[in-house]
Design an enzyme around this catalytic site. Structure first.
Site, PDB file in Angstrom:
ATOM      1  N   ASP A  15      -6.147  -0.053  -1.491  1.00 20.53           N
ATOM      2  CA  ASP A  15      -4.841  -0.175  -2.163  1.00 20.53           C
ATOM      3  C   ASP A  15      -4.442  -1.646  -2.170  1.00 20.53           C
ATOM      4  O   ASP A  15      -4.971  -2.455  -1.406  1.00 20.53           O
ATOM      5  CB  ASP A  15      -3.767   0.640  -1.432  1.00 20.53           C
ATOM      6  CG  ASP A  15      -2.413   0.555  -2.136  1.00 20.53           C
ATOM      7  OD1 ASP A  15      -2.371   0.669  -3.371  1.00 20.53           O
ATOM      8  OD2 ASP A  15      -1.389   0.345  -1.457  1.00 20.53           O
ATOM      9  N   SER A  16      -3.469  -1.963  -3.039  1.00 21.38           N
ATOM     10  CA  SER A  16      -2.959  -3.333  -3.075  1.00 21.38           C
ATOM     11  C   SER A  16      -2.283  -3.705  -1.748  1.00 21.38           C
ATOM     12  O   SER A  16      -2.202  -4.882  -1.419  1.00 21.38           O
ATOM     13  CB  SER A  16      -1.941  -3.466  -4.208  1.00 21.38           C
ATOM     14  OG  SER A  16      -0.871  -2.574  -3.990  1.00 21.38           O
ATOM     15  N   CYS A  78      -4.553   3.808  -5.255  1.00 19.77           N
ATOM     16  CA  CYS A  78      -3.577   2.960  -5.928  1.00 19.77           C
ATOM     17  C   CYS A  78      -3.557   3.377  -7.396  1.00 19.77           C
ATOM     18  O   CYS A  78      -4.601   3.373  -8.056  1.00 19.77           O
ATOM     19  CB  CYS A  78      -4.023   1.503  -5.797  1.00 19.77           C
ATOM     20  SG  CYS A  78      -3.010   0.332  -6.717  1.00 19.77           S
ATOM     21  N   GLU A 163       6.885  -3.410   0.735  1.00 22.97           N
ATOM     22  CA  GLU A 163       5.985  -4.455   1.279  1.00 22.97           C
ATOM     23  C   GLU A 163       6.770  -5.432   2.168  1.00 22.97           C
ATOM     24  O   GLU A 163       6.200  -6.039   3.067  1.00 22.97           O
ATOM     25  CB  GLU A 163       5.283  -5.209   0.145  1.00 22.97           C
ATOM     26  CG  GLU A 163       4.184  -4.416  -0.559  1.00 22.97           C
ATOM     27  CD  GLU A 163       2.910  -4.229   0.274  1.00 22.97           C
ATOM     28  OE1 GLU A 163       2.410  -5.210   0.858  1.00 22.97           O
ATOM     29  OE2 GLU A 163       2.412  -3.084   0.348  1.00 22.97           O
ATOM     30  N   CYS A 197       2.933   6.365  -7.577  1.00 24.99           N
ATOM     31  CA  CYS A 197       2.585   5.098  -6.922  1.00 24.99           C
ATOM     32  C   CYS A 197       2.459   5.449  -5.452  1.00 24.99           C
ATOM     33  O   CYS A 197       3.339   6.114  -4.889  1.00 24.99           O
ATOM     34  CB  CYS A 197       3.675   4.054  -7.122  1.00 24.99           C
ATOM     35  SG  CYS A 197       3.442   2.591  -6.085  1.00 24.99           S
ATOM     36  N   HIS A 199       2.799   3.854  -2.857  1.00 22.02           N
ATOM     37  CA  HIS A 199       3.821   3.307  -1.962  1.00 22.02           C
ATOM     38  C   HIS A 199       5.052   4.216  -1.863  1.00 22.02           C
ATOM     39  O   HIS A 199       5.752   4.196  -0.856  1.00 22.02           O
ATOM     40  CB  HIS A 199       4.306   1.942  -2.472  1.00 22.02           C
ATOM     41  CG  HIS A 199       3.406   0.789  -2.144  1.00 22.02           C
ATOM     42  ND1 HIS A 199       2.158   0.647  -2.693  1.00 22.02           N
ATOM     43  CD2 HIS A 199       3.586  -0.301  -1.340  1.00 22.02           C
ATOM     44  CE1 HIS A 199       1.612  -0.477  -2.247  1.00 22.02           C
ATOM     45  NE2 HIS A 199       2.454  -1.065  -1.423  1.00 22.02           N
TER      46      HIS A 199
END
Ligand code: DGL
Length: 278
Positions: A15-16, A78, A163, A197, A199
């Site tokens: 994932d990012s 992701c 993040e 997403c 996240h």
């Protein structure tokens, strides 16, 4: 590891940043015996506002890194990478790199299940600007459920909040409520909202607080876990190549201590990551 000329190794999860940890947890719950390598490109997150070319290049670098570490199978945990890089990697890069390895995404396994959830056939998708712009959800849903109406909505503030460790802050409530209101203004009959997403499950308590009763909020982790169980049962040649020891190694392109601190919150256990460069 190589056995009879065939690479064996862990399942790579990419994932990012931290979002893929929500997928990793559910995959490990469904398949606890396998070994895993988690790679978060935290130094270059978020991907959601980046162009197609950049997301593709960064994702390919991550996949190549996980292949070099011996992963026969990599999951792009992701949506942005699944939407913007998966197909090109599968069709163009894999045949050149190693046709026996596999890269899978998270969009298809998510979409496959929504027919069992919705009654109105009106589906809302929250995603990054990149995922929304790609049109991938509309395309995949139309293939399986041509009568459904899909309404996508980008939430550009949600990944930066997560993040930056602000998911639990009161300020996050404002941005969560704002995007829910905007999505439902577009289509008030939505009865199913997919968190498109990886996240976003980190904000799920706040999301559920502001979504009206009667609308299902669907995170992807469990769906991806189930789909991987099914995939491995249909592909014994891949299943045999995956090592089993129940271990997980964590890699980040950011500072390792920073990753350990945040990842432990999302996973509710401590991790000891290694910092790498892609
Ligand atoms: N977690 C990712 C996704 O599922 C990407 C978030 C980002 O880096 O913008 O889309």
């Amino acid at each position: 590891m190589t056995q009879n000329g065939i690479t064996t190794g862990p399942i790579g999860i990419f994932d990012s940043g931290y979002g893929g940890l929500t997928i990793l947890s559910e995959i490990r719950r469904a398949l606890p015996d396998y070994d895993y390598i988690y790679l978060g490109d935290n130094a270059r997150a978020p991907y959601g506002t980046r162009s197609f070319d950049i997301v593709y290049r960064f994702t390919l670098e991550a996949v190549e890194n996980l292949f070099a570490r011996g992963c026969p199978l990599v999951i792009l945990a992701c949506n942005t990478a699944s939407a913007k890089a998966l197909r090109t990697i599968q069709q163009t890069n894999l045949p050149e790199i190693d046709p026996s390895r596999r890269v899978l995404g998270v969009i298809r396994p998510t979409v496959e299940t929504i027919g069992d959830i919705t009654r109105s056939g009106k589906i809302g998708i929250f995603g990054t600007p990149g995922t929304v712009k790609s049109g991938s959800y509309e395309m995949e849903i139309a293939k399986l459920y041509p009568d459904f109406k899909t309404v996508t909505h980008a939430c550009p503030m949600w990944v930066p909040l997560i993040e930056n460790g602000e998911a639990a802050s009161p300020g996050a409530d404002y941005f969560v409520k704002q995007e829910i209101d905007r999505l439902l203004e577009k289509e008030p009959e939505i009865d199913t909202i997919i968190l498109g997403c990886t996240h976003y499950p980190i904000l799920i308590d706040k999301i559920k607080k502001y979504v009206p009763d009667g609308i299902a909020v669907v995170p992807q982790g469990e769906l991806v876990g189930k789909s991987l169980v099914d995939y491995l049962s249909r592909h014994p040649e891949m299943e045999k190549r995956l090592t089993k020891g129940g271990r997980c190694t964590y890699l980040t392109t950011e500072n390792a201590e920073k990753f350990n601190e945040s990842a432990s919150i999302f996973l509710s256990h401590t991790v000891n990551a290694e910092s790498i460069t892609l």
